[in-house]
Motif scaffolding. Structure first.
Motif, PDB file in Angstrom:
ATOM      1  N   ILE A  32      41.676  44.379  47.530  1.00  0.00           N
ATOM      2  CA  ILE A  32      40.465  44.025  46.759  1.00  0.00           C
ATOM      3  C   ILE A  32      39.674  42.754  47.147  1.00  0.00           C
ATOM      4  O   ILE A  32      38.587  42.923  47.631  1.00  0.00           O
ATOM      5  CB  ILE A  32      40.858  43.891  45.234  1.00  0.00           C
ATOM      6  N   GLU A  33      40.437  41.766  47.465  1.00  0.00           N
ATOM      7  CA  GLU A  33      39.827  40.315  47.993  1.00  0.00           C
ATOM      8  C   GLU A  33      39.627  40.189  49.551  1.00  0.00           C
ATOM      9  O   GLU A  33      38.731  39.543  49.637  1.00  0.00           O
ATOM     10  CB  GLU A  33      40.789  39.310  47.424  1.00  0.00           C
ATOM     11  N   GLU A 370      39.580  40.613  36.030  1.00  0.00           N
ATOM     12  CA  GLU A 370      38.536  41.282  36.749  1.00  0.00           C
ATOM     13  C   GLU A 370      39.627  42.102  38.039  1.00  0.00           C
ATOM     14  O   GLU A 370      39.424  43.200  38.208  1.00  0.00           O
ATOM     15  CB  GLU A 370      37.683  40.351  37.373  1.00  0.00           C
ATOM     16  N   LEU A 371      40.384  41.211  38.533  1.00  0.00           N
ATOM     17  CA  LEU A 371      41.232  41.642  39.502  1.00  0.00           C
ATOM     18  C   LEU A 371      41.994  42.978  39.195  1.00  0.00           C
ATOM     19  O   LEU A 371      42.041  43.825  39.889  1.00  0.00           O
ATOM     20  CB  LEU A 371      42.197  40.666  40.183  1.00  0.00           C
ATOM     21  N   ARG A 373      41.687  44.816  36.937  1.00  0.00           N
ATOM     22  CA  ARG A 373      40.813  46.125  36.730  1.00  0.00           C
ATOM     23  C   ARG A 373      40.224  46.704  37.860  1.00  0.00           C
ATOM     24  O   ARG A 373      40.322  47.957  37.716  1.00  0.00           O
ATOM     25  CB  ARG A 373      39.580  45.538  35.770  1.00  0.00           C
ATOM     26  N   GLU A 374      39.966  46.033  38.979  1.00  0.00           N
ATOM     27  CA  GLU A 374      39.727  46.635  40.095  1.00  0.00           C
ATOM     28  C   GLU A 374      40.832  47.335  40.837  1.00  0.00           C
ATOM     29  O   GLU A 374      40.619  48.365  41.376  1.00  0.00           O
ATOM     30  CB  GLU A 374      39.085  45.365  41.114  1.00  0.00           C
ATOM     31  N   ILE A 375      41.908  46.702  40.840  1.00  0.00           N
ATOM     32  CA  ILE A 375      43.171  47.465  41.414  1.00  0.00           C
ATOM     33  C   ILE A 375      43.380  48.637  40.488  1.00  0.00           C
ATOM     34  O   ILE A 375      43.728  49.875  41.184  1.00  0.00           O
ATOM     35  CB  ILE A 375      44.552  46.511  41.235  1.00  0.00           C
ATOM     36  N   ASN A 376      43.317  48.716  39.301  1.00  0.00           N
ATOM     37  CA  ASN A 376      43.408  49.941  38.286  1.00  0.00           C
ATOM     38  C   ASN A 376      42.453  50.973  38.727  1.00  0.00           C
ATOM     39  O   ASN A 376      42.785  52.127  38.539  1.00  0.00           O
ATOM     40  CB  ASN A 376      43.274  49.473  36.872  1.00  0.00           C
ATOM     41  N   LYS A 377      41.011  50.638  38.987  1.00  0.00           N
ATOM     42  CA  LYS A 377      40.178  51.833  39.595  1.00  0.00           C
ATOM     43  C   LYS A 377      40.725  52.621  40.360  1.00  0.00           C
ATOM     44  O   LYS A 377      40.330  53.683  40.422  1.00  0.00           O
ATOM     45  CB  LYS A 377      38.767  50.865  40.013  1.00  0.00           C
ATOM     46  N   LYS A 378      41.361  52.105  41.204  1.00  0.00           N
ATOM     47  CA  LYS A 378      41.750  52.968  42.494  1.00  0.00           C
ATOM     48  C   LYS A 378      42.994  53.846  42.125  1.00  0.00           C
ATOM     49  O   LYS A 378      42.881  55.073  42.233  1.00  0.00           O
ATOM     50  CB  LYS A 378      42.362  51.984  43.587  1.00  0.00           C
TER      51      LYS A 378
END
Ligand code: SF4
Ligand code: SF4
Length: 433
Positions: A32-33, A370-371, A373-378
């Protein structure tokens, strides 16, 4: 003297990194980052510089080490066998000693770990707060609330706390001597949020011809405290669980939570490593610890003869998510899949990258909202692409995280611990209908 040798050990562990960069390809935070500080190699270099006195332990460094989900994906790929979970936990311990823990995290940890006096009363009040101040999500789950905090527009999804804990619903402290016994360690998430998983696990143990035991005195396994750098709290909980388990006779200790299993199999030996007396006691218990999937594939395999046949033809497509603490931590992947394949009318399909982290990581998901949630989106994208109607897994924490990701996508795909489906199948019932 002791501190000096601990520092030497820590420095030696850090210096093992050969900077090959293999960890980059598997790190969900780096994915992500895209920053060197996100990946194990970058974190190790910073910690080395700190240990050599080249940089200060600042709040920025604290933030960098907090951005590791401890999924251990990099541990498996690391040619130098770097024990990243151990290193990050030790670094967090040093940071907590230097700065103390942020007050909100400290309070949450006290509640999570049950070291907060009157936790049960507090959680009952929290359940009321949810009902009064949070918005119930009109999803099929019916068990989630959305809270808006700190000006976040999207809000955070919270699971509903159960009205009754598992130990309030079921009293199984008394043991009959006629059958071999299985002590079920339910863990905090099953006890306070998803007691149905615990009820199903206990039913399956009983139906496999074992006597289930559930102890009221169980404490948190201590993993959230250990991974947050609160070694003192993790030790207290581990000592208390060791004492409770040493006093009891049982043939197996079964867990249905990947995190508790990982704490018992991997972290307790580290906590007790400098205490030969406790370590020896734990080694005796450790040989009896099984994940529920291991138990039902081994000593409890009579359960398969109890599955009721059905004439109904409708099937449901399910996909399986590998929890990090089960797949990477305990190397368990085949057993749950074989069990799921035995459940009538369930058609198991594999999602892409089923062992990729869901982004939960306990306190990580709160500290790095936030991080996480972004990992979870994948993970959610992979679930949706699999076209499954149901997600099955073996960790109550992953269930909460995946459910909240699906709700955010307005999806009504169900997420369950597989044991609930197996319990239904052995009763001749099915949620497929
Ligand atoms: S894979 Fe291991 S040795 Fe290679 S850079 Fe990452 S931490 Fe260092
Ligand atoms: S444990 Fe997971 S999140 Fe942490 S550095 Fe390794 S791969 Fe990245």
């Amino acid at each position: 003297m002791e501190k000096k040798s601990q520092n030497e050990k820590f420095q030696k562990a850090l210096s093992k990194c050969v900077k090959c960069g293999a960890c980059q390809a598997v790190c969900p935070v780096y994915d992500i980052e895209k920053k060197e500080n996100s990946v194990a190699r970058g974190k190790l270099a910073l910690l080395q510089a700190y240990m050599k006195g080249e940089i200060e332990l600042t709040s920025k460094l604290y933030e960098t080490i907090s951005k590791c989900i401890l999924c251990t994906s990099c541990k498996d790929t690391c040619a130098a066998s770097i024990e990243i979970d151990r290193i990050i936990s030790t670094a967090r311990e040093k940071a907590v000693k230097e700065f103390g823990m942020p007050p909100l995290k400290k309070a949450l940890l006290e509640i999570l770990c049950g070291t907060f006096p009157g936790r049960k009363t507090f959680l009952k009040s929290a359940s009321l707060v949810e009902k009064m101040f949070m918005k119930k999500i009109p999803s099929e789950s019916g068990l989630f609330y959305k809270g808006y905090f700190l000006g976040r527009k999207e809000g955070k999804i919270f699971p509903a706390l159960s009205k009754k804990t598992l130990t309030e619903i079921i009293d199984l402290e008394k043991v009959s001597d006629s059958l071999s016994s299985v002590l079920f360690f339910q863990g905090c998430t099953i006890n306070f949020i998803s007691p149905q998983t615990g009820i199903s696990a206990l039913n399956l143990i009983r139906k496999s011809n074992f006597t289930p035991i559930l102890l009221n005195k169980q404490q948190c396994c201590g993993l959230p405290a250990f991974f947050s750098g609160d070694r003192e709290k993790a030790e207290k909980l581990a000592y208390s669980n060791l004492e409770m388990l040493s006093e009891k006779k049982f043939d197996y200790l079964v867990v249905a939570c990947a995190t508790c299993g990982s704490a018992f199999k991997e972290i307790y030996p580290l906590i007790f490593e400098d205490d030969s007396n406790r370590l020896q006691k734990w080694e005796e218990i450790k040989g009896k610890i099984l994940d529920l999937s291991e138990f039902l594939s081994g000593p409890g395999n009579r359960i398969f003869s109890k599955i009721k046949k059905t004439e109904k033809e409708t099937t449901k497509t399910a996909t399986y998510h590998d929890p990090c603490h089960l797949y990477k931590g305990q190397k368990i992947e085949k057993e749950p899949r074989e069990i799921i394949k035995n459940i009538p009318r369930i058609n198991l399909v594999e999602m892409e990258n089923s062992s990729d982290c869901c982004g939960f990581g306990g306190m990580f998901s709160i500290e790095n909202f936030e991080l996480s949630r972004e990992i979870n989106k994948k993970k959610i994208e992979n679930i949706l692409s699999s076209k499954a109607e149901l997600v099955l897994t073996g960790c109550p924490g992953c269930i909460l995280q995946i459910k909240s990701g699906l709700i955010a996508k307005s999806s009504n795909i169900e997420v369950k611990h597989w044991c609930e489906l197996l319990d239904e199948a052995t009763n001749g019932k099915s949620t497929i209908d």
